[in-house]
Design a protein around this motif. Structure first.
Motif, PDB file in Angstrom:
ATOM      1  N   GLN A  81      -7.691 -35.700 -43.977  1.00  0.00           N
ATOM      2  CA  GLN A  81      -6.802 -36.048 -42.854  1.00  0.00           C
ATOM      3  C   GLN A  81      -5.979 -37.279 -43.218  1.00  0.00           C
ATOM      4  O   GLN A  81      -4.863 -37.405 -43.279  1.00  0.00           O
ATOM      5  CB  GLN A  81      -7.218 -36.411 -41.395  1.00  0.00           C
ATOM      6  CG  GLN A  81      -6.055 -36.506 -40.329  1.00  0.00           C
ATOM      7  CD  GLN A  81      -6.840 -36.556 -38.959  1.00  0.00           C
ATOM      8  OE1 GLN A  81      -7.739 -37.657 -38.916  1.00  0.00           O
ATOM      9  NE2 GLN A  81      -6.674 -35.865 -38.076  1.00  0.00           N
ATOM     10  N   ASP A 100      -1.102 -28.442 -41.266  1.00  0.00           N
ATOM     11  CA  ASP A 100       0.066 -27.944 -40.734  1.00  0.00           C
ATOM     12  C   ASP A 100       0.754 -28.849 -40.171  1.00  0.00           C
ATOM     13  O   ASP A 100       1.950 -28.737 -39.947  1.00  0.00           O
ATOM     14  CB  ASP A 100      -0.102 -26.896 -39.553  1.00  0.00           C
ATOM     15  CG  ASP A 100      -1.000 -25.760 -39.982  1.00  0.00           C
ATOM     16  OD1 ASP A 100      -0.636 -25.303 -41.396  1.00  0.00           O
ATOM     17  OD2 ASP A 100      -1.767 -24.737 -39.243  1.00  0.00           O
ATOM     18  N   SER A 101       0.146 -30.237 -39.740  1.00  0.00           N
ATOM     19  CA  SER A 101       0.725 -31.367 -38.993  1.00  0.00           C
ATOM     20  C   SER A 101       1.805 -32.189 -39.983  1.00  0.00           C
ATOM     21  O   SER A 101       2.307 -33.019 -39.532  1.00  0.00           O
ATOM     22  CB  SER A 101      -0.255 -31.995 -38.526  1.00  0.00           C
ATOM     23  OG  SER A 101      -1.014 -33.016 -39.181  1.00  0.00           O
ATOM     24  N   LYS A 128      -2.175 -37.763 -44.705  1.00  0.00           N
ATOM     25  CA  LYS A 128      -1.045 -38.544 -43.762  1.00  0.00           C
ATOM     26  C   LYS A 128      -0.237 -39.764 -44.980  1.00  0.00           C
ATOM     27  O   LYS A 128       0.995 -39.767 -44.727  1.00  0.00           O
ATOM     28  CB  LYS A 128      -1.629 -39.298 -42.773  1.00  0.00           C
ATOM     29  CG  LYS A 128      -1.923 -38.197 -41.419  1.00  0.00           C
ATOM     30  CD  LYS A 128      -2.412 -39.042 -40.444  1.00  0.00           C
ATOM     31  CE  LYS A 128      -2.727 -38.149 -39.184  1.00  0.00           C
ATOM     32  NZ  LYS A 128      -3.166 -38.806 -38.070  1.00  0.00           N
ATOM     33  N   LYS A 131       4.542 -33.489 -42.502  1.00  0.00           N
ATOM     34  CA  LYS A 131       6.011 -33.280 -42.006  1.00  0.00           C
ATOM     35  C   LYS A 131       6.712 -32.939 -43.499  1.00  0.00           C
ATOM     36  O   LYS A 131       7.741 -32.255 -43.331  1.00  0.00           O
ATOM     37  CB  LYS A 131       6.445 -34.479 -41.578  1.00  0.00           C
ATOM     38  CG  LYS A 131       6.161 -35.035 -40.251  1.00  0.00           C
ATOM     39  CD  LYS A 131       6.786 -36.263 -39.642  1.00  0.00           C
ATOM     40  CE  LYS A 131       8.079 -36.049 -39.558  1.00  0.00           C
ATOM     41  NZ  LYS A 131       8.748 -37.498 -39.002  1.00  0.00           N
ATOM     42  N   GLY A 190      -5.350 -27.295 -38.919  1.00  0.00           N
ATOM     43  CA  GLY A 190      -4.532 -28.127 -38.037  1.00  0.00           C
ATOM     44  C   GLY A 190      -4.106 -29.210 -38.798  1.00  0.00           C
ATOM     45  O   GLY A 190      -2.724 -29.546 -38.625  1.00  0.00           O
ATOM     46  N   ASP A 191      -4.826 -29.965 -39.533  1.00  0.00           N
ATOM     47  CA  ASP A 191      -4.222 -31.208 -40.138  1.00  0.00           C
ATOM     48  C   ASP A 191      -3.328 -30.949 -41.157  1.00  0.00           C
ATOM     49  O   ASP A 191      -2.244 -31.740 -41.437  1.00  0.00           O
ATOM     50  CB  ASP A 191      -5.350 -31.978 -40.897  1.00  0.00           C
ATOM     51  CG  ASP A 191      -6.287 -32.624 -39.912  1.00  0.00           C
ATOM     52  OD1 ASP A 191      -6.061 -32.794 -38.618  1.00  0.00           O
ATOM     53  OD2 ASP A 191      -7.468 -32.882 -40.168  1.00  0.00           O
TER      54      ASP A 191
END
Length: 456
Positions: free
Chosen positions: A34, A69-70, A38, A72, A66-67
């Motif tokens: 994660q 998919d987040s 980022k 950008k 989920g990470d």
């Protein structure tokens, strides 16, 4: 000149768009877990100002869908979710599970790295230390890229805000990681290579404090961004600006090859600093004032971490000053040489410096130092972790616990034998519900479900 931003929220310095500006080194970024994802997503948001294509190839690998998919900015084709029922919901701050996830998916991981990193000159592997996926897999992936992809490898890692489990994970991963900076291996043709060319450490504790301070001072980016995005954009923007500034036209250049070979690929820990000086409003009154302002940059507000021993640990030093075009004569060749000598006196290491110009009233000062030594918090991470463990034990020893001691069977104030439950006096009515209950209980041996709803 129009503004150039990352995600329309973080402004890059406008010289990245001026004539002659390009990438000095083609970095490729791999984000693990994660935290690493980022940070790499911020690099993925840096676009070529001419065609709006991404400047850098990026790949993100994670156990948690989920990470992934987040994110950008990372192309969906370059997001790899590690397969396996035991991994699909994340590694849960378990580095062994993170390592096992990479091993289990090794063929697809290696194929993705080969595909995405094919044009990269230097591979940068990024992870947040403290969790499971990135912490458990970063050392393995560094080995894979160094040994089998055959390109220089850098690493960017973050230290967690103090937390007993995350500190322990970070310490164990960092201990293995730093050893790779001094490890030289030999390939099948007899050529030698360093396993890890440099390491960049972000201290989340320090960065959170910087973010809070920036918010208090009304800094626009800090006010509108959470601390982690603030940190990620800052790191991505400064490394990118350094990478571009080495390509600008100049009569005194720290060029891209020197930047890569003399500063990046040194087996050291890298730290950056950046300062903006308004030469039209500043109180600088002499050449000596300007020299002091430039030289002091590296000892000031470092972007990544604090507590470096520059005199003892420095390997090489890089400096680049971007001057306003109408003030470039202030920083002439003689002044640059004075700055060079001043830095050599302080550090006694090779100094690589350059100067260029841009259309602004500000001067920008960029420094980069390669060191054979850690920042203070990383250096004492074991002691910090042991202190967290000690405090946890103290809390457990002082806790009141769940024991209820002694026996208490009889209420000494309750009268006994005064009245029977079965009342025969005709003036005292018998409870009909109690009677029915007793009769029902006596007439059935079936075990009743106390949560079963009664039905009419």
């Amino acid at each position: 000149m129009s503004k150039i931003t990352i995600d329309n929220v973080w402004e890059l310095e406008s010289f990245v768009k001026q004539r002659g500006a390009s990438l000095g080194t083609q970095f490729g970024f791999i984000g693990l877990g994660q935290g690493g994802g980022k940070i790499v997503d911020a690099f993925a948001g840096i676009r070529n100002p001419v065609n709006q294509e991404p400047c850098y190839p990026v790949l993100c690998i994670n156990t948690n869908q989920g990470d992934i998919d987040s994110l950008k900015n990372v192309d969906k084709n370059n997001r790899l979710a590690l397969k396996g029922k035991e991994f699909e919901k994340g590694a849960g701050m378990d580095p062994e599970k993170g390592r096992a996830a990479i091993e289990t998916n090794g063929e697809s991981v290696f194929g993705a790295v080969q595909r995405v990193m094919k044009d990269a000159e230097v591979i940068v592997i990024v992870a947040s230390l403290g969790g499971g996926t990135g912490t458990g897999s970063i050392n393995m992936l560094i080995d894979v890229c160094a040994d089998y992809i055959g390109k220089p490898v850098m690493a960017i890692v973050s230290l967690p805000n103090p937390h007993i489990d995350e500190n322990i994970n970070a310490f164990n991963a960092l201990k293995e990681l730093t050893a790779k900076l001094e490890e030289i291996r030999e390939d099948g043709q007899g050529s030698q290579y360093r396993v890890l060319e440099n390491l960049i450490i972000l201290d989340n504790k320090k960065i959170i404090e910087d973010h809070l301070e920036a918010k208090d001072q009304g800094e626009e980016e800090a006010t509108h961004l959470a601390w982690d995005r603030y940190s990620n954009y800052k790191v991505a923007s400064i490394l990118h600006e350094w990478n571009v500034v080495t390509t600008l036209e100049s009569d005194k250049t720290l060029d891209a090859e020197d930047f890569k070979n003399k500063l990046l690929l040194t087996g050291g820990l890298l730290t950056f600093a950046k300062k903006k000086i308004n030469l039209q409003e500043t109180n600088l009154k002499s050449e000596a004032d300007l020299i002091h302002e430039i030289v002091s940059t590296y000892r000031g507000k470092n972007v990544l971490a604090n507590g470096f021993n520059y005199e003892q640990d420095a390997i090489a030093f890089g400096l680049h000053v971007v001057m306003p075009k109408n003030k470039e004569d202030i920083l002439n060749a003689n002044t640059l040489e004075k700055i060079n000598r001043r830095l050599q006196e302080e550090l006694e290491v090779p100094i690589y410096y350059g100067r260029s110009t841009w259309d602004s009233k500000h001067a920008l000062v960029y420094t980069i130092v390669s060191l054979r030594g850690l920042p203070e918090r990383a250096k004492y991470l074991r002691e910090e972790s042991e202190e967290l463990i000690r405090k946890q034990r103290e809390r457990e020893e002082k806790s009141s616990g769940f024991n209820i001691d002694g026996d208490l069977n009889v209420n000494p104030f309750k009268k006994t034998g005064a009245r029977s439950r079965m009342v025969t006096n005709s003036d005292a009515p018998v409870n009909p519900f109690a009677v029915k209950k007793e009769i029902a209980a006596a007439s059935s041996n079936e075990v009743k479900n106390p949560f079963k709803m009664k039905r009419n």
